[in-house]
Design a protein around this motif. Structure first.
Motif, PDB file in Angstrom:
ATOM      1  N   HIS A  16    -140.763 -63.887 -42.414  1.00  0.00           N
ATOM      2  CA  HIS A  16    -141.098 -64.749 -43.545  1.00  0.00           C
ATOM      3  C   HIS A  16    -139.839 -65.266 -44.238  1.00  0.00           C
ATOM      4  O   HIS A  16    -138.878 -64.522 -44.448  1.00  0.00           O
ATOM      5  CB  HIS A  16    -141.961 -63.996 -44.559  1.00  0.00           C
ATOM      6  N   ARG A  67    -143.986 -74.252 -49.478  1.00  0.00           N
ATOM      7  CA  ARG A  67    -142.858 -74.559 -48.601  1.00  0.00           C
ATOM      8  C   ARG A  67    -142.288 -73.319 -47.930  1.00  0.00           C
ATOM      9  O   ARG A  67    -141.293 -73.414 -47.212  1.00  0.00           O
ATOM     10  CB  ARG A  67    -141.772 -75.264 -49.426  1.00  0.00           C
ATOM     11  N   ARG A  69    -142.315 -70.341 -45.131  1.00  0.00           N
ATOM     12  CA  ARG A  69    -142.650 -70.368 -43.712  1.00  0.00           C
ATOM     13  C   ARG A  69    -142.656 -68.958 -43.141  1.00  0.00           C
ATOM     14  O   ARG A  69    -141.887 -68.131 -43.591  1.00  0.00           O
ATOM     15  CB  ARG A  69    -141.644 -71.261 -42.943  1.00  0.00           C
ATOM     16  N   PRO A  70    -143.508 -68.690 -42.137  1.00  0.00           N
ATOM     17  CA  PRO A  70    -144.452 -69.596 -41.484  1.00  0.00           C
ATOM     18  C   PRO A  70    -145.652 -69.907 -42.367  1.00  0.00           C
ATOM     19  O   PRO A  70    -146.126 -69.044 -43.108  1.00  0.00           O
ATOM     20  CB  PRO A  70    -144.870 -68.844 -40.218  1.00  0.00           C
ATOM     21  N   HIS A  71    -146.126 -71.136 -42.272  1.00  0.00           N
ATOM     22  CA  HIS A  71    -147.185 -71.633 -43.135  1.00  0.00           C
ATOM     23  C   HIS A  71    -148.516 -70.990 -42.766  1.00  0.00           C
ATOM     24  O   HIS A  71    -148.848 -70.838 -41.581  1.00  0.00           O
ATOM     25  CB  HIS A  71    -147.287 -73.154 -42.970  1.00  0.00           C
TER      26      HIS A  71
END
Length: 307
Positions: A16, A67, A69-71
């Motif tokens: 993350h 914003r 990530r990962p989304h």
């Protein structure tokens, strides 16, 4: 609008990477801002509650949100992970103690973090209190709020077969985590619309949202709710003695249909350093004028507090 003086991406482990920004006075009183959802992400609107000459506002998108990530990722994404992320950011940014500002799920996370690290919290401003309890989830997803919004509830139930409607969180969970991105996006929108439609007393939330945002919001929120917010039921009230020395202002819409005022009342009852402000003619949304004005007043009232 106050623009950030610092934007960065911070790796927190487990794959993350969090979006983090700071605005206001770099030498000011630090305030860690915790957004709602889970899954909502922070927005420029959230900077407006802090006098930029006095406060150092620290905003970040939680795991899988905005914003970061990962989304829409739920792996290694629990309340304990988010508490650890706040601690990581606090140390990284050189903050000894901070104020916490959070609404809805952000209030849940603020309470959970404060109870885990009470020595790191100078004060709290909480809005639209959600304590992560089964009774609160039953209210919103088990038919309580439906008694006031039967039309919206019918729309929320419509995509789900009748035989599965006894557990709407589980029914949506099967579809939001089907492994088919198109199906996940299709079921994300009614999940999002149900909440947004009830958020504002006079102004409903958006009926539509970008598919990417809706999918992340719905997946993360459903993931947390399907697991009881990764809290023991009633934990945040049980452990309140750990934070009763911390001053707090609790701003609660009198007609909040998403997070009814009883939770804010129970949280404040007997907490001598907490002030509950029930805001008339207001619901749940951060954007409601009376809610916003009360939050600004709360932050202005905390000016004498030093980290």
């Amino acid at each position: 609008m106050v623009e950030p003086y610092d934007r960065r991406t911070v790796e927190v482990g487990d794959g993350h990477h969090l979006h983090v920004e700071q605005s206001g006075n770099p030498d000011g009183v630090p305030v860690i801002v915790l957004h709602g959802g889970p899954g909502g992400g922070c927005s420029p609107y959230m900077r407006r509650f802090f006098d930029p000459a006095h406060y150092r506002a620290i905003l970040f998108d939680q795991r899988g949100c905005g914003r970061s990530r990962p989304h829409a990722e739920v792996t290694a994404n629990t309340t304990a992970h988010l508490i650890a992320d706040i601690e990581h950011l606090r140390r990284l940014l050189g903050v000894e103690r901070a104020m916490l500002f959070g609404g809805s799920w952000g209030a849940t996370l603020a309470l959970a973090y404060a109870q885990a690290h009470p020595e790191r919290v100078a004060a709290m401003a909480l809005r639209g209190v959600f304590l992560g309890r089964k009774s609160e989830l039953d209210w919103f997803y088990g038919g309580g709020a439906a008694q006031f919004f039967p039309d919206r509830w019918a729309e929320f139930q419509a995509p789900i077969p009748v035989e599965e409607r006894g557990d709407m969180i589980a029914a949506y969970h099967r579809r939001l985590f089907s492994g088919d991105p198109a199906q996940e996006a299709r079921f994300a929108l009614p999940w999002l619309i149900w909440e947004n439609a009830l958020a504002g007393l006079e102004i409903a939330g958006p009926g539509h949202a970008p598919a990417e945002y809706a999918r992340a919001f719905a997946r993360l929120e459903n993931h947390y709710f399907a697991h009881g917010c990764f809290l023991e039921d009633g934990q945040l009230l049980r452990d309140r003695p750990r934070i009763e020395h911390i001053p707090a202002v609790i701003v609660q819409g009198r007609y909040d249909m998403v997070c009814p005022p009883i939770s804010a009342w129970e949280l404040a009852d007997g907490w001598d350093r907490a002030e509950l402000r029930l805001v008339p003619a207001s619901g749940h949304a951060l954007s409601e004028p009376r809610i916003g004005a009360e939050l600004v007043r709360a932050m202005d009232g905390f000016r004498d507090i030093r980290p």
